[in-house]
Design a protein around this motif. Structure first.
Motif, PDB file in Angstrom:
ATOM      1  N   ASP A   1       0.827  -1.203   0.000  1.00 17.30           N
ATOM      2  CA  ASP A   1       0.000   0.000   0.000  1.00 17.30           C
ATOM      3  C   ASP A   1       0.865   1.258   0.000  1.00 17.30           C
ATOM      4  O   ASP A   1       1.772   1.399   0.816  1.00 17.30           O
ATOM      5  CB  ASP A   1      -0.923   0.000   1.213  1.00 17.30           C
ATOM      6  N   LYS A   2       0.579   2.177  -0.928  1.00 11.82           N
ATOM      7  CA  LYS A   2       1.312   3.438  -1.002  1.00 11.82           C
ATOM      8  C   LYS A   2       0.426   4.626  -0.666  1.00 11.82           C
ATOM      9  O   LYS A   2       0.853   5.780  -0.756  1.00 11.82           O
ATOM     10  CB  LYS A   2       1.905   3.594  -2.411  1.00 11.82           C
ATOM     11  N   GLY A   3      -0.829   4.342  -0.274  1.00 15.83           N
ATOM     12  CA  GLY A   3      -1.762   5.400   0.095  1.00 15.83           C
ATOM     13  C   GLY A   3      -2.524   5.953  -1.088  1.00 15.83           C
ATOM     14  O   GLY A   3      -2.102   5.827  -2.243  1.00 15.83           O
ATOM     15  N   ALA A   4      -3.680   6.560  -0.793  1.00 19.74           N
ATOM     16  CA  ALA A   4      -4.527   7.202  -1.805  1.00 19.74           C
ATOM     17  C   ALA A   4      -4.932   6.233  -2.914  1.00 19.74           C
ATOM     18  O   ALA A   4      -5.089   6.616  -4.075  1.00 19.74           O
ATOM     19  CB  ALA A   4      -3.826   8.420  -2.398  1.00 19.74           C
ATOM     20  N   GLY A   5      -5.083   4.944  -2.562  1.00 22.74           N
ATOM     21  CA  GLY A   5      -5.514   3.946  -3.522  1.00 22.74           C
ATOM     22  C   GLY A   5      -4.405   3.410  -4.400  1.00 22.74           C
ATOM     23  O   GLY A   5      -4.644   2.543  -5.246  1.00 22.74           O
ATOM     24  N   ASP A   6      -3.192   3.909  -4.221  1.00 18.40           N
ATOM     25  CA  ASP A   6      -2.060   3.456  -5.035  1.00 18.40           C
ATOM     26  C   ASP A   6      -1.346   2.310  -4.328  1.00 18.40           C
ATOM     27  O   ASP A   6      -1.350   2.222  -3.100  1.00 18.40           O
ATOM     28  CB  ASP A   6      -1.090   4.614  -5.258  1.00 18.40           C
TER      29      ASP A   6
ATOM     30  N   GLY B   1       1.392   0.908 -14.889  1.00 22.45           N
ATOM     31  CA  GLY B   1       0.189   0.130 -15.141  1.00 22.45           C
ATOM     32  C   GLY B   1       0.070  -0.998 -14.136  1.00 22.45           C
ATOM     33  O   GLY B   1      -0.383  -2.101 -14.474  1.00 22.45           O
ATOM     34  N   THR B   2       0.461  -0.711 -12.891  1.00 24.66           N
ATOM     35  CA  THR B   2       0.464  -1.751 -11.857  1.00 24.66           C
ATOM     36  C   THR B   2      -0.930  -2.349 -11.645  1.00 24.66           C
ATOM     37  O   THR B   2      -1.065  -3.566 -11.490  1.00 24.66           O
ATOM     38  CB  THR B   2       1.000  -1.188 -10.529  1.00 24.66           C
ATOM     39  N   LEU B   3      -1.951  -1.510 -11.642  1.00 26.40           N
ATOM     40  CA  LEU B   3      -3.306  -2.036 -11.451  1.00 26.40           C
ATOM     41  C   LEU B   3      -3.685  -2.953 -12.601  1.00 26.40           C
ATOM     42  O   LEU B   3      -4.254  -4.034 -12.390  1.00 26.40           O
ATOM     43  CB  LEU B   3      -4.311  -0.885 -11.332  1.00 26.40           C
ATOM     44  N   ASN B   4      -3.372  -2.558 -13.829  1.00 24.31           N
ATOM     45  CA  ASN B   4      -3.614  -3.438 -14.976  1.00 24.31           C
ATOM     46  C   ASN B   4      -2.946  -4.792 -14.751  1.00 24.31           C
ATOM     47  O   ASN B   4      -3.553  -5.857 -14.913  1.00 24.31           O
ATOM     48  CB  ASN B   4      -3.046  -2.819 -16.260  1.00 24.31           C
ATOM     49  N   TYR B   5      -1.677  -4.735 -14.390  1.00 24.65           N
ATOM     50  CA  TYR B   5      -0.869  -5.943 -14.206  1.00 24.65           C
ATOM     51  C   TYR B   5      -1.448  -6.827 -13.106  1.00 24.65           C
ATOM     52  O   TYR B   5      -1.522  -8.057 -13.255  1.00 24.65           O
ATOM     53  CB  TYR B   5       0.546  -5.512 -13.850  1.00 24.65           C
TER      54      TYR B   5
ATOM     55  N   ASP C   1      -7.312   9.152 -14.653  1.00 30.46           N
ATOM     56  CA  ASP C   1      -7.015   8.907 -13.243  1.00 30.46           C
ATOM     57  C   ASP C   1      -6.879  10.215 -12.480  1.00 30.46           C
ATOM     58  O   ASP C   1      -6.301  11.183 -12.992  1.00 30.46           O
ATOM     59  CB  ASP C   1      -5.704   8.125 -13.091  1.00 30.46           C
ATOM     60  N   PRO C   2      -7.388  10.268 -11.231  1.00 27.56           N
ATOM     61  CA  PRO C   2      -7.147  11.443 -10.391  1.00 27.56           C
ATOM     62  C   PRO C   2      -5.694  11.477  -9.945  1.00 27.56           C
ATOM     63  O   PRO C   2      -4.995  10.461 -10.089  1.00 27.56           O
ATOM     64  CB  PRO C   2      -8.098  11.199  -9.205  1.00 27.56           C
ATOM     65  N   PRO C   3      -5.217  12.618  -9.414  1.00 30.45           N
ATOM     66  CA  PRO C   3      -5.972  13.838  -9.122  1.00 30.45           C
ATOM     67  C   PRO C   3      -6.175  14.703 -10.362  1.00 30.45           C
ATOM     68  O   PRO C   3      -5.581  14.435 -11.409  1.00 30.45           O
ATOM     69  CB  PRO C   3      -5.074  14.553  -8.105  1.00 30.45           C
ATOM     70  N   PHE C   4      -6.998  15.732 -10.201  1.00 29.92           N
ATOM     71  CA  PHE C   4      -7.311  16.634 -11.302  1.00 29.92           C
ATOM     72  C   PHE C   4      -6.935  18.063 -10.893  1.00 29.92           C
ATOM     73  O   PHE C   4      -7.813  18.891 -10.611  1.00 29.92           O
ATOM     74  CB  PHE C   4      -8.793  16.541 -11.664  1.00 29.92           C
ATOM     75  N   PRO C   5      -5.652  18.381 -10.879  1.00 29.24           N
ATOM     76  CA  PRO C   5      -5.210  19.661 -10.331  1.00 29.24           C
ATOM     77  C   PRO C   5      -5.642  20.884 -11.120  1.00 29.24           C
ATOM     78  O   PRO C   5      -5.671  21.990 -10.581  1.00 29.24           O
ATOM     79  CB  PRO C   5      -3.674  19.537 -10.332  1.00 29.24           C
ATOM     80  N   ASN C   6      -5.995  20.709 -12.390  1.00 24.75           N
ATOM     81  CA  ASN C   6      -6.359  21.864 -13.205  1.00 24.75           C
ATOM     82  C   ASN C   6      -7.867  22.029 -13.389  1.00 24.75           C
ATOM     83  O   ASN C   6      -8.303  22.854 -14.195  1.00 24.75           O
ATOM     84  CB  ASN C   6      -5.660  21.769 -14.562  1.00 24.75           C
TER      85      ASN C   6
END
Length: 266
Positions: A37-42, A92-96, A157-162
């Motif tokens: 786990d790297k936080g924020a869903g990552d 693409g870790t989630l894909n993998y 993918d988030p975040p959406f800073p702009n």
């Protein structure tokens, strides 16, 4: 900013490092892997860690005086080094993790050579900072960007800073986009290399300064060397004040997408 002279020798190192990481990704594919786990869903997996370890082994052996920034291990190497490598061992870790093979291994010397390996096709897209090539079965061929596919990859993918000035999902619904292009969402920066290779007309992502990102630096280098038009989503050059990435196969495609993006803020 760290600068370096492009060279064929550095490109060879980038290719060897990317291939070493890709081999680890292939070897561990399909196995049950614990998530880190790297936080924020990552998260990362053992494949990310092992691929980065093998990449670092190549870089340390070939370029012991250079610094490295790895996605999983952070900063490595001599303090104050003149040159820095940027490493994304498995984009693409989630894909993998769910069995998809749409992933990439990215290795780039900041402001220099770069390589993007597709572990499952066996292709390695690479540049010495001047020419952009793809290696298949040991042979190199030049990359030739074209917008003929009309396919545009958009990172959702988030975040959406702009936001609210720019929202990728709104771009997909723009009437001109619907008429002119077809959207794709690969969820891997392999798609940036595909712009250089002529398999995508463009790639769009929100974000800040991506010029020194471990995820994007290699793809950006490829696109530039191939002759693509590369800016932020505001049309400005990439850099410390940058806003995301718009990489297009040609000036017309870039101008069309930039006009659609700008219309969101009007």
């Amino acid at each position: 900013m760290i600068h370096s002279s492009p060279s064929a020798a550095d490109a060879a190192v980038a290719v060897a490092a990317a291939q070493a990481g890709a081999e680890a990704v292939r070897e561990l594919y399909g196995r049950p892997l614990d998530r880190i786990d790297k936080g924020a869903g990552d998260f990362a997996t053992a494949a990310d860690v092992e691929a980065e370890r093998r990449i670092l082994d190549v870089l340390r052996s070939a370029r012991p005086d250079d610094a490295v920034l790895g996605e999983e291990s952070g900063k490595q190497g001599p303090i104050g080094a003149d040159r820095q490598w940027l490493v994304d061992p498995l984009c693409g870790t989630l894909n993998y993790a769910v069995g998809s093979t749409l992933v990439a291994v990215n290795v780039a010397l900041r402001d220099g050579a770069a390589a993007v390996a597709d572990p499952f096709s066996g292709e390695v897209f690479h540049t010495d900072g001047r020419a952009a090539l793809v290696r298949r079965d040991g042979a190199d061929a030049p990359l030739a960007p074209t917008a003929s596919s009309q396919l545009v990859d958009v990172n959702l993918d988030p975040p959406f800073p702009n936001a609210p000035g720019f929202r990728a999902v709104e771009l997909l619904g723009h009437p001109d986009f619907v008429q002119r292009f077809r959207p794709r969402v690969v969820s891997s920066t392999l798609a940036v290399a595909w712009v250089a290779a002529g398999r995508r007309a463009a790639y769009v992502t929100d974000g800040g300064d991506l010029s020194a990102s471990v995820h994007f630096a290699a793809g950006i280098a490829l696109c530039r060397a191939a002759g693509c038009v590369v800016t932020g989503i505001d049309g400005e050059p990439l850099g410390e004040a940058g806003r995301g990435l718009l990489a297009a196969a040609d000036t017309q495609t870039h101008a069309l997408l930039l006009s659609m993006i700008r219309s969101q803020g009007s």
